[in-house]
Design a protein around this motif. Structure first.
Motif, PDB file in Angstrom:
ATOM      1  N   GLN A 194       0.795  -1.122  -0.104  1.00 27.05           N
ATOM      2  CA  GLN A 194       0.083  -0.075   0.057  1.00 27.05           C
ATOM      3  C   GLN A 194       0.777   1.164  -0.136  1.00 27.05           C
ATOM      4  O   GLN A 194       1.640   1.360   1.037  1.00 27.05           O
ATOM      5  CB  GLN A 194      -1.016   0.156   1.215  1.00 27.05           C
ATOM      6  N   VAL A 195       0.578   1.928  -1.152  1.00 26.62           N
ATOM      7  CA  VAL A 195       1.555   3.330  -1.253  1.00 26.62           C
ATOM      8  C   VAL A 195       0.884   4.314  -0.402  1.00 26.62           C
ATOM      9  O   VAL A 195      -0.562   4.500  -0.319  1.00 26.62           O
ATOM     10  CB  VAL A 195       1.588   3.787  -2.468  1.00 26.62           C
ATOM     11  N   GLN A 196       1.706   5.073   0.590  1.00 28.09           N
ATOM     12  CA  GLN A 196       1.216   5.907   1.334  1.00 28.09           C
ATOM     13  C   GLN A 196       1.904   7.342   0.956  1.00 28.09           C
ATOM     14  O   GLN A 196       3.229   7.445   0.924  1.00 28.09           O
ATOM     15  CB  GLN A 196       1.441   5.690   2.937  1.00 28.09           C
ATOM     16  N   LEU A 197       1.112   8.404   0.707  1.00 25.66           N
ATOM     17  CA  LEU A 197       1.586   9.758   0.469  1.00 25.66           C
ATOM     18  C   LEU A 197       1.887  10.474   1.421  1.00 25.66           C
ATOM     19  O   LEU A 197       0.584  10.746   2.384  1.00 25.66           O
ATOM     20  CB  LEU A 197       0.789   9.976  -0.742  1.00 25.66           C
ATOM     21  N   VAL A 198       2.810  11.389   1.874  1.00 29.59           N
ATOM     22  CA  VAL A 198       2.887  12.285   2.757  1.00 29.59           C
ATOM     23  C   VAL A 198       3.406  13.755   2.420  1.00 29.59           C
ATOM     24  O   VAL A 198       4.427  13.725   1.671  1.00 29.59           O
ATOM     25  CB  VAL A 198       3.837  11.783   3.994  1.00 29.59           C
ATOM     26  N   GLU A 199       2.444  14.474   2.462  1.00 30.51           N
ATOM     27  CA  GLU A 199       2.871  15.972   1.942  1.00 30.51           C
ATOM     28  C   GLU A 199       3.473  16.909   3.073  1.00 30.51           C
ATOM     29  O   GLU A 199       3.025  16.535   4.187  1.00 30.51           O
ATOM     30  CB  GLU A 199       1.665  16.533   1.455  1.00 30.51           C
ATOM     31  N   SER A 200       4.253  17.619   2.844  1.00 25.15           N
ATOM     32  CA  SER A 200       4.857  18.508   4.012  1.00 25.15           C
ATOM     33  C   SER A 200       5.433  19.911   3.179  1.00 25.15           C
ATOM     34  O   SER A 200       5.482  20.017   2.032  1.00 25.15           O
ATOM     35  CB  SER A 200       6.021  18.186   4.444  1.00 25.15           C
TER      36      SER A 200
END
Length: 114
Positions: free
Chosen positions: A1-7
């Motif tokens: 499962q790809v998890q995307l994290v923005e910052s």
């Protein structure tokens, strides 16, 4: 499962710049068209930048000339450099594939005051 994290989101005054970053638990950036999206309060999510695996970039007129999308394969990161920010750029910013294949991350808030 790809998890995307923005910052990288912040509260800034108009005409300032910000650079957003997106990292992933998987490796979607090299093989997929990647994009940045934003959603302002009460509005639908909209695409603001798109980059193909070959490096071709597309922007809507609302951000063309001010926003730049880039990817760094070495560290599996997608960036969005935003210059000359305006109050209408205020939104939560997200990354995903251009066809929105993965679950949305939490996004990163950008607030621009005049």
């Amino acid at each position: 499962q790809v998890q995307l994290v923005e910052s990288g989101g912040d509260s800034v005054q108009a005409w300032n710049s910000l650079t957003l970053s997106c990292t992933s638990s998987g490796s979607p950036f090299r093989l997929n068209d990647m994009a940045w999206y934003r959603q302002a309060p009460g509005k639908e999510r909209e695409l603001v930048a798109w980059i193909t695996p070959a490096g071709q970039k597309t922007y809507p007129d609302s951000v063309k000339g001010r926003f730049t999308i880039a990817r760094d394969y070495r560290v599996n990161t997608l960036h969005l450099k935003m210059n000359d920010l305006q109050p209408e750029d205020t939104a939560v910013y997200y990354c995903n594939t251009q066809d929105q294949r993965y679950s949305w991350g939490r996004g990163t808030q950008v607030t621009v005051t005049s």
